[in-house]
Design an enzyme around this catalytic site. Structure first.
Site, PDB file in Angstrom:
ATOM      1  N   ASP A  14      -8.412   7.054   9.016  1.00  0.00           N
ATOM      2  CA  ASP A  14      -9.412   6.048   8.635  1.00  0.00           C
ATOM      3  C   ASP A  14      -9.510   4.987   9.731  1.00  0.00           C
ATOM      4  OD1 ASP A  14     -11.285   4.882   6.729  1.00  0.00           O
ATOM      5  OD2 ASP A  14      -9.805   3.275   6.496  1.00  0.00           O
TER       6      ASP A  14
ATOM      7  N   HIS B 120     -12.881   3.425   8.932  1.00  0.00           N
ATOM      8  CA  HIS B 120     -12.214   2.222   8.408  1.00  0.00           C
ATOM      9  C   HIS B 120     -12.836   1.771   7.084  1.00  0.00           C
ATOM     10  CE1 HIS B 120      -9.419  -1.097  10.019  1.00  0.00           C
ATOM     11  NE2 HIS B 120      -9.450  -1.170   8.699  1.00  0.00           N
ATOM     12  N   GLN B 121     -12.916   2.714   6.162  1.00  0.00           N
ATOM     13  CA  GLN B 121     -13.554   2.396   4.879  1.00  0.00           C
ATOM     14  C   GLN B 121     -12.561   2.362   3.720  1.00  0.00           C
ATOM     15  OE1 GLN B 121     -16.076   6.184   4.519  1.00  0.00           O
ATOM     16  NE2 GLN B 121     -15.546   5.856   2.383  1.00  0.00           N
ATOM     17  N   ALA B 122     -11.247   2.493   4.033  1.00  0.00           N
ATOM     18  CA  ALA B 122     -10.278   2.596   2.942  1.00  0.00           C
ATOM     19  C   ALA B 122     -10.320   1.367   2.022  1.00  0.00           C
ATOM     20  CB  ALA B 122      -8.873   2.786   3.501  1.00  0.00           C
ATOM     21  N   PHE B 123     -10.657   0.209   2.589  1.00  0.00           N
ATOM     22  CA  PHE B 123     -10.660  -1.020   1.768  1.00  0.00           C
ATOM     23  C   PHE B 123     -11.919  -1.130   0.899  1.00  0.00           C
ATOM     24  CE2 PHE B 123     -14.051  -3.652   3.556  1.00  0.00           C
ATOM     25  CZ  PHE B 123     -14.397  -2.883   4.656  1.00  0.00           C
TER      26      PHE B 123
ATOM     27  N   THR C 155      -4.098   5.390   7.583  1.00  0.00           N
ATOM     28  CA  THR C 155      -5.094   4.436   7.069  1.00  0.00           C
ATOM     29  C   THR C 155      -4.686   3.019   7.457  1.00  0.00           C
ATOM     30  OG1 THR C 155      -3.899   4.311   4.979  1.00  0.00           O
ATOM     31  CG2 THR C 155      -5.766   5.826   5.041  1.00  0.00           C
ATOM     32  N   SER C 156      -3.763   2.883   8.436  1.00  0.00           N
ATOM     33  CA  SER C 156      -3.244   1.539   8.736  1.00  0.00           C
ATOM     34  C   SER C 156      -3.948   0.917   9.935  1.00  0.00           C
ATOM     35  CB  SER C 156      -1.744   1.586   8.947  1.00  0.00           C
ATOM     36  OG  SER C 156      -1.120   1.657   7.683  1.00  0.00           O
ATOM     37  N   ARG C 157      -3.532   1.274  11.130  1.00  0.00           N
ATOM     38  CA  ARG C 157      -4.180   0.771  12.340  1.00  0.00           C
ATOM     39  C   ARG C 157      -4.177   1.883  13.379  1.00  0.00           C
ATOM     40  NH1 ARG C 157      -6.038  -2.424   9.540  1.00  0.00           N
ATOM     41  NH2 ARG C 157      -6.013  -4.711   9.642  1.00  0.00           N
TER      42      ARG C 157
ATOM     43  N   ILE D  75       0.838  -1.210   0.000  1.00  0.00           N
ATOM     44  CA  ILE D  75       0.000   0.000   0.000  1.00  0.00           C
ATOM     45  C   ILE D  75       0.871   1.258   0.000  1.00  0.00           C
ATOM     46  CG2 ILE D  75      -1.727   1.295   1.313  1.00  0.00           C
ATOM     47  CD1 ILE D  75      -2.766  -1.467   2.325  1.00  0.00           C
TER      48      ILE D  75
ATOM     49  N   GLU E  51     -11.430   1.977  17.995  1.00  0.00           N
ATOM     50  CA  GLU E  51     -12.542   1.918  17.036  1.00  0.00           C
ATOM     51  C   GLU E  51     -13.464   0.715  17.229  1.00  0.00           C
ATOM     52  OE1 GLU E  51     -10.029   1.635  13.416  1.00  0.00           O
ATOM     53  OE2 GLU E  51     -11.077  -0.246  13.001  1.00  0.00           O
TER      54      GLU E  51
END
Ligand code: NAI
Length: 334
Positions: free
Chosen positions: A262, A299-302, A236-238, A158, A267
């Site tokens: 993200d 958490h919608q990057a995927f 956008t990782s964790r 990524i 969360e």
């Protein structure tokens, strides 16, 4: 063919659609649960030998013990990160763990860049203003990306795509990774440097490394203090890569130009849920949401069609392979 049941946790309508479409006639009987897997809910796996989990299911040692007692032999993660599974406990319980190591890195990289562009050019605020017939531009000044310095922390799948997208904006690229990809870096003009050097030099820092005991709170009071005045941070990782309390302090002090998240360290139980009718119980998230220069997605990057379909196909292959059912895959699109 006898179908075998799989307990599927934290399932959402888009998961069900992607998995049912990818599965077709293959003999897997999905038991979709909307709740997350944890020690408390693990009894629901009774009658299945495999569970399918996502990023916020808590597959710790107590949960794995319950699963093992029920005869579960496989945990199939439908994501890349596996920080929520106790791998050592799984091995000692004789439970195999499989994951989706790669699926559209473009989905996550494009989202990271989308977050930065939105935040910098204040698109989220402009959208609301214009719909309110407020056509004023006051307070919406952004900056050109061209000529800025962007730091990519973690140059795996990524991180590489993210760097390649940023290159198109004419930025200077710095990277940090204990496993540098020198040939790739040379090909796009990225220079590897130490983490502190990267933080001190960059106008924008984007995190693309896994969460491990070593990387937990990589961004903390000390490392935030090294970042340039007004720098932008993208994660956008964790969530646990960033110590939220320290981030809030840096935002309150006006040291950070903007933060795009993200993921968030607490969360679990919040992201992916509709909590719009309830008071938000998380005080740090509430505080983060009050800053005009913080942009958060849940958490919608995927979440692209391509990524969902690849996640479903790989997970189904993983499940069938563990059952020595690979011949079933012949003649399918998987
Ligand atoms: P990858 O395994 O291809 O790359 C990770 C890179 O991080 C590797 O090159 C590794 O050497 C590097 N790394 C490890 N420790 C490091 C450290 N201390 N400092 C700097 N670099 C370090 O993983 P990929 O596919 O690029 O994914 C990266 C992360 O993105 C995943 O671990 C996951 O947490 C997150 N992710 C988030 C998604 C979302 O929807 N928001 C979706 C998919 C992944």
């Amino acid at each position: 063919m006898t179908s075998f049941p799989v307990s599927f946790y934290d399932s959402k309508p888009y998961d069900r659609q992607a998995f049912l479409e990818a599965c077709g006639e293959l003999p897997i009987a999905w038991r979709f649960h909307e709740f997350r897997l944890s020690e408390e809910t693990a009894a629901s796996a009774k009658g299945t030998t495999a569970v399918c989990v996502f990023v916020n299911d808590r597959v710790d040692a107590p949960c794995l013990r319950v699963l093992a007692d029920l005869g579960v032999r496989l945990v199939a993660l439908r994501c890349a990160g596996f920080n929520n599974v106790d791998l050592r406990a799984a091995a000692s319980e004789g439970i195999a763990v499989v994951r989706v190591p790669a699926y559209s890195p473009y989905a996550v990289a494009e989202h990271a860049v989308a977050l930065l562009l939105t935040l910098n050019r204040q698109i989220h605020r402009a959208f609301n203003r214009v719909r309110d017939l407020n056509f004023s531009l006051s307070g919406l000044v952004g900056f050109d990306l061209r000529g800025k310095t962007v730091g990519v922390v973690g140059t795996g799948k990524i991180g590489q795509v993210t760097a390649e997208i940023f290159r198109g904006f004419g930025v200077e690229l710095l990277g940090h990774d204990p496993n540098p990809q020198e040939a790739w870096a040379d090909s796009i003009g990225l220079q590897y440097v130490g983490l502190h050097h990267l933080l001190e030099r960059c106008d924008i820092v984007s995190l693309h490394l896994p969460l491990t005991p070593e990387t937990r709170y990589l961004i903390n009071e000390q490392t935030l203090a090294r970042m340039r005045q007004g720098a932008y941070l993208i994660n956008t990782s964790r969530g646990k890569l960033i110590e939220t309390r320290a981030l809030i302090a840096a935002l309150k002090a006006g040291r950070i130009g903007g933060v795009a998240l993200d993921v968030y360290e607490e969360e679990e139980g919040i992201f992916f849920e509709d909590l719009s009718g309830q008071p938000l119980q998380d005080d740090e998230l509430s505080r983060l949401l009050t800053f005009p220069n913080v942009l958060i997605t849940a958490h919608q990057a995927f979440l692209t069609r391509e990524a969902l379909s690849q996640i479903a196909s790989t997970t189904i292959r993983n499940l069938l392979r563990q059952r020595d059912c690979e011949p079933w895959l012949e003649g399918t699109a998987l």
